[in-house]
Scaffold this active site. Sequence first.
Site, PDB file in Angstrom:
ATOM      1  N   PHE A 199       0.844  -1.193  -0.070  1.00  7.86           N
ATOM      2  CA  PHE A 199      -0.083  -0.313  -0.053  1.00  7.86           C
ATOM      3  C   PHE A 199       0.644   1.346  -0.155  1.00  7.86           C
ATOM      4  CE2 PHE A 199       1.117  -0.851   4.198  1.00  7.86           C
ATOM      5  CZ  PHE A 199       1.047   0.411   4.893  1.00  7.86           C
ATOM      6  N   CYS A 200       0.117   2.187  -0.419  1.00  9.74           N
ATOM      7  CA  CYS A 200       1.170   3.371  -0.348  1.00  9.74           C
ATOM      8  C   CYS A 200       0.352   4.564  -0.545  1.00  9.74           C
ATOM      9  CB  CYS A 200       1.750   3.685  -1.499  1.00  9.74           C
ATOM     10  SG  CYS A 200       0.906   3.742  -2.970  1.00  9.74           S
ATOM     11  N   THR A 201       0.430   5.932  -0.697  1.00  6.58           N
ATOM     12  CA  THR A 201      -0.407   7.042  -0.611  1.00  6.58           C
ATOM     13  C   THR A 201      -1.919   7.055  -1.264  1.00  6.58           C
ATOM     14  OG1 THR A 201       1.028   8.432   0.031  1.00  6.58           O
ATOM     15  CG2 THR A 201      -1.171   9.167  -0.671  1.00  6.58           C
ATOM     16  N   ILE A 228      -4.383   4.557   0.791  1.00  4.27           N
ATOM     17  CA  ILE A 228      -4.917   4.493   1.763  1.00  4.27           C
ATOM     18  C   ILE A 228      -5.890   5.391   1.466  1.00  4.27           C
ATOM     19  CG2 ILE A 228      -3.783   6.028   3.728  1.00  4.27           C
ATOM     20  CD1 ILE A 228      -1.467   5.150   3.286  1.00  4.27           C
TER      21      ILE A 228
END
Length: 264
Positions: A199-201, A228
């Site tokens: 996951f990331c932004t 996210i």
Amino acid sequence: MLPVSRRPFSELQGLPFVHPVLNISTYLFTPLPDAAALRELLLERATTAGLKGTILIAEEGINMFLAGDADAVRGFVAELKRDTRFASLDPKESWSDHQPFRKMLVKVKNEIIRMNMPAIRPSAGRAPSVSPETLRRWLEQGQDDEGRPVVTLDTRNAFEVDQGTFDHAIDWRIDKFTEFPAALREHKAELEGKTVVSFCTGGIRCEKAAILMEEEGVQNVYQLEGGILKYFELTDGAHYSGGCFVFDERRVVDTALDEAPLKP
């Protein structure tokens, strides 16, 4: 009981917006051999619409962070999606009471997110993705639907992670995304036997990361669809502690997608 999916604005209740500025984050890996020619067109459209933010374009795709009047932002995206190459753009939305960007920039880059791995081309085939709602359910039950333990892998830079992340997320303390391939090779053994959700932004880094992990032989790899920000938008934010660093003057948003204080 699972949370009801929600939208982070009061339009659903028929009330006026509390915050007047719509912020979007969106990207798409799609071949753009005419990236240089697109620059002037997109800059003119965005400026005419009164938008501010940053658009990155490269031969591998587009990455956008924009803010402005809601109708103008959505109109800009709708116009862009008339080009079939951008038809599947799916912006993440949040609201603010001020314009979080100072100017409108459109830049042509070698990569829309730099990894220095030219063989990793998401437009040629994505790794499997998992929806925010499904990830929340997996984290709640402590395993995926096949009974495997689930781990979340944060692909962001260390200073971003320090503002907030999923509970018990794997964090390799990288300072820039180009360090991710080496970190993966060093720590790959700890992922064995688990379902790994990168996951990331907003999804762009974890999309490249998931493909690389598959190519490096890691089994049962997923990317969190929409990152996210989409997790905050579509769930109650459970199993996440802190806020999410964003690349505008708000700096951090909380699980309700409201501006939050920056941790020292």
